[in-house]
Design an enzyme around this catalytic site. Structure first.
Site, mmCIF file in Angstrom:
data_model
loop_
_atom_site.group_PDB
_atom_site.id
_atom_site.type_symbol
_atom_site.label_atom_id
_atom_site.label_comp_id
_atom_site.label_asym_id
_atom_site.label_seq_id
_atom_site.Cartn_x
_atom_site.Cartn_y
_atom_site.Cartn_z
ATOM 1 N N LYS A 115 0.812 -1.213 0.000
ATOM 2 C CA LYS A 115 0.000 0.000 0.000
ATOM 3 C C LYS A 115 0.848 1.267 0.000
ATOM 4 C CE LYS A 115 -4.104 -2.024 2.126
ATOM 5 N NZ LYS A 115 -5.075 -1.981 3.257
ATOM 6 N N LYS A 217 -8.046 -9.067 -8.594
ATOM 7 C CA LYS A 217 -9.100 -9.287 -7.608
ATOM 8 C C LYS A 217 -10.198 -8.241 -7.770
ATOM 9 C CE LYS A 217 -9.543 -10.149 -2.636
ATOM 10 N NZ LYS A 217 -8.823 -10.157 -1.338
ATOM 11 N N LYS A 220 -13.183 -2.569 -4.792
ATOM 12 C CA LYS A 220 -13.961 -1.332 -4.700
ATOM 13 C C LYS A 220 -13.266 -0.185 -5.424
ATOM 14 C CE LYS A 220 -14.787 -2.646 0.134
ATOM 15 N NZ LYS A 220 -14.535 -2.232 1.528
#
Length: 355
Positions: A115, A217, A220
């Site tokens: 991240k 994957k 959102k």
């Protein structure tokens, strides 16, 4: 809530729309677990702010996630549904765990590396300490089990490491206060205050991939809404997204080996199997050799059958703001009572003043 059942804690971030991957990978399993466990299901809004969030959107999404939990079948009367920031014990215990955990442990966390990317110096301190807060989420309720996916296994291992170090660092004090309980650590029986929480894996994980790229994957954050089926999508939207899902020109194979190297086909077969509650082998036995022009409508009908009622219930619950507020308020009060009992003992163990 009774104390005779194993206690489960699990949470989901209120960032973006919940989608099919969240349902098959987490929410559906939570509904099953509540029959045999004492459960706390948390909207982890404090985890969300490790990266910047629009305040109004964070508030809206927190309410939506709570509504989704109830719409999917979580019993908010028997179990606890709440938002993380309603219980001060999460942050209080996280700070204590920041003083127990080692910097080297945090630096090894692969999610932080992913991240933060190359610009680690500009990542928030909260993003680095995320696993410490996750450990506090679990251990402030002394949860015995946590349902986890592959991306959270390392964090749960760290939770166990933090619990073990706390138990070891304060073992004499825990013993003097009579606050220890016996637990298994591998082949050894040890005494400690915090449990060594076990991962709970209910069969093979359902890994749902993007409808536009079977190698990624379902997420959102994907800019294309066609890449995912949101739990708020109505029947028309669900059908449209299945029809437009990326495939290849070949018919479905007759066996699983034929799916190798065909990520989009493999993804759609996996989604069908998960929604129908059958094996992928059974899906292949029914549809093997047929074109996607036959399979996609069948998958669309199944997805609408399973998901459209959840979307309708989510809309109904979300429109009743007073009800959602009441669920979170009641859940926060009940969760807070459990957490405060833990924190009272923790303060006494480590020598902090306070009631």
């Amino acid at each position: 809530m009774t104390t005779s059942l194993p206690r489960i804690f699990s949470g989901v971030q209120p960032t973006g729309n919940l989608h099919l991957g969240n349902y098959l990978g987490a929410l559906r399993n939570w509904v099953k677990l509540q029959h045999d466990h004492e459960c706390l299901f948390c909207v982890v809004d404090q985890h969300a702010i490790t990266t910047w969030q629009d305040p109004a959107e964070l508030h809206r999404a927190t309410l939506e996630v709570a509504a989704a939990m109830v719409a999917c079948g979580i019993d908010a009367g028997k179990h606890i549904v709440f938002n993380q920031s309603a219980v001060p014990g999460h942050a209080q215990l996280a700070w204590i765990f920041n003083c127990v955990a080692r910097i080297g442990w945090m630096n090894r966390m692969t999610q932080f590396k992913d991240k933060a990317g190359k610009d680690r110096e500009n990542a928030s301190l909260g993003l680095l300490a995320y696993p410490s807060l996750m450990a506090a989420d679990i251990l402030v309720y002394r949860a015995t089990h946590v349902p986890v996916g592959d991306d959270q296994k390392q964090h749960l291992e760290l939770t166990r490491d933090i619990a073990a170090k706390f138990n070891n660092d304060f073992s004499a004090r825990i013993g003097d206060l009579g606050l220890g309980v016996e637990m298994q650590a591998g082949d050894e029986t040890v005494n400690g205050f915090f449990p060594l929480t076990e991962p709970l894996i209910d069969g093979p994980a359902t890994r749902v991939m993007s409808l536009r790229d079977g190698t990624k994957k379902m997420s959102k954050s994907d800019p294309s809404d066609l890449s995912r089926i949101n739990l708020t999508d109505d029947e028309d939207a669900i059908s449209k997204k299945i029809r437009k899902a990326k495939t290849d020109p070949e018919p479905l194979p007759s066996g699983l080996d034929g799916l190798k190297g065909r990520p989009e086909a493999e993804n759609l077969v996996g989604i069908y199997a998960a929604l129908a509650g059958i094996s992928r082998e059974r899906v292949m036995a029914e549809f093997g050799g047929q074109q996607f022009s036959v399979f996609k409508p069948a998958l669309a009908d199944l997805a609408v059958e399973k998901l459209a009622p959840i979307a309708a219930e989510m809309r109904r619950i979300s429109d009743d703001r007073a009800y959602v507020d009441a669920v979170l308020r009641d859940g926060g009060e009940r969760a807070g009572a459990i957490a405060e009992r833990t924190m009272k003992d923790v303060r006494e163990i480590i020598g902090l003043l306070g009631d």
